[in-house]
Design an enzyme around this catalytic site. Sequence first.
Site, PDB file in Angstrom:
ATOM      1  CD  GLN A   1      20.078  10.292  71.472  1.00 23.98           C
ATOM      2  OE1 GLN A   1      19.285   9.358  71.523  1.00 23.98           O
ATOM      3  NE2 GLN A   1      19.897  11.273  72.222  1.00 23.98           N
TER       4      GLN A   1
ATOM      5  CG  ASP B   1      19.444  20.952  77.761  1.00 22.99           C
ATOM      6  OD1 ASP B   1      19.584  22.399  77.350  1.00 22.99           O
ATOM      7  OD2 ASP B   1      18.336  20.698  78.199  1.00 22.99           O
TER       8      ASP B   1
ATOM      9  CG  ASP C   1      18.031  16.502  83.476  1.00 20.86           C
ATOM     10  OD1 ASP C   1      17.371  17.295  83.136  1.00 20.86           O
ATOM     11  OD2 ASP C   1      18.752  15.590  82.783  1.00 20.86           O
TER      12      ASP C   1
ATOM     13  N   GLY D   1      19.266  20.471  71.888  1.00 21.75           N
ATOM     14  CA  GLY D   1      18.745  19.246  70.777  1.00 21.75           C
ATOM     15  C   GLY D   1      17.491  19.046  71.039  1.00 21.75           C
TER      16      GLY D   1
END
Length: 377
Positions: free
Chosen positions: A191, A93, A268, A96
Amino acid sequence: MTVANHFELLGSNGAARLGRLTTPHGVVRTPAFMPVGTIGAMKGLHWREVRDAGADIVLGNTYHLMLRPGAERIAALGGLQKFTTWNGPMLTDSGGFQVMSLAQLRKVTEQGVTFRSHIDGAKYELTPERAVEIQRLLNSDIAMQLDECVRLPAEPVEIERAMQLSLRWAERSKRAFESAPDGYMLFGIAQGGDVPALRHASARGLIDIGFHGYAIGGLAVGEPQEVMLAMIEEVAPILPTDRPRYLMGVGTPEDILEAVARGVDMFDCVMPTRNGRHGMAFTRHGQINIRNARHQDDPRPLDEESPWPAARNYSRAYLHHLVRANETLGAMLLSEINIAYYQTLMRGIRAAIEAGTFEEFRVATKEGWAKGDIAPR
């Protein structure tokens, strides 16, 4: 510029999808669950146990690895696969989310994020370009763009600000990734919080930029399950059918089952190992709290039909004893049992999609969880 595609859609059953993702370090069968090895280690497990359980791909964390031992050091030692001995596909990842949730004194600007390490207070800057550079140094097969994740609930104006910033960072991330060797991948992250219009705008913006795969981020961050599923239903139909779809940070077996039913390919979560360390076991009977006193005289295994030896061979009484005594072996056994259960669930999901019986599998699996554990006679 056309972005190469390394994903093959092999079939579908309703919205559920069966696929194959080819990476420089091997093939990933989808739907796939990625165990989380945050700092280059799977808590409580050896890599061989993760591999033997059936995992094709694991996840590493950019934020933690950049702080220690450092991306440049890992690169000098041959990359994350060689460094850890995993030697299989790995996704990292962008860091962030951890910056937003763990770092001290963080400041978000158009350029990136400046923050102080939660370990020693040292100051760092993480930009879209640096996030990609770190992930390339780690040699991860799949890198993620840097994004800003807003915890829910949040005001729509704040959600939109972060979403638009993440889109601009996505463009910069893609440019920074252009020099990566063939076969390596960069995923964009949609997002938009719990606002459908913002989710649509984010997904379409990412598609216009073009990525190897697309993640749905900013969910499982405090919102109810029904909100999470509703946002998946908003986003998944917009995403290209020939690219993998990754729901980040999710989740429980039920979350996974429901998300697969809505077209998600990759998952995940730290839950299998985290819950294992706290005495919780995932089984086809549902989740079992082995700390409960009712297990102290129970000679039965957790699941006599499990393909994983530890779930068949150790009694609940022994596991209860280990956990109550704070013996490390208890956390280790429950963690490997949980990782194995998640992989067993994924195998069942893939087989059901291939056979055209996913809905029947979903219903039967949930009924097994709902019946719960059967007390000993």
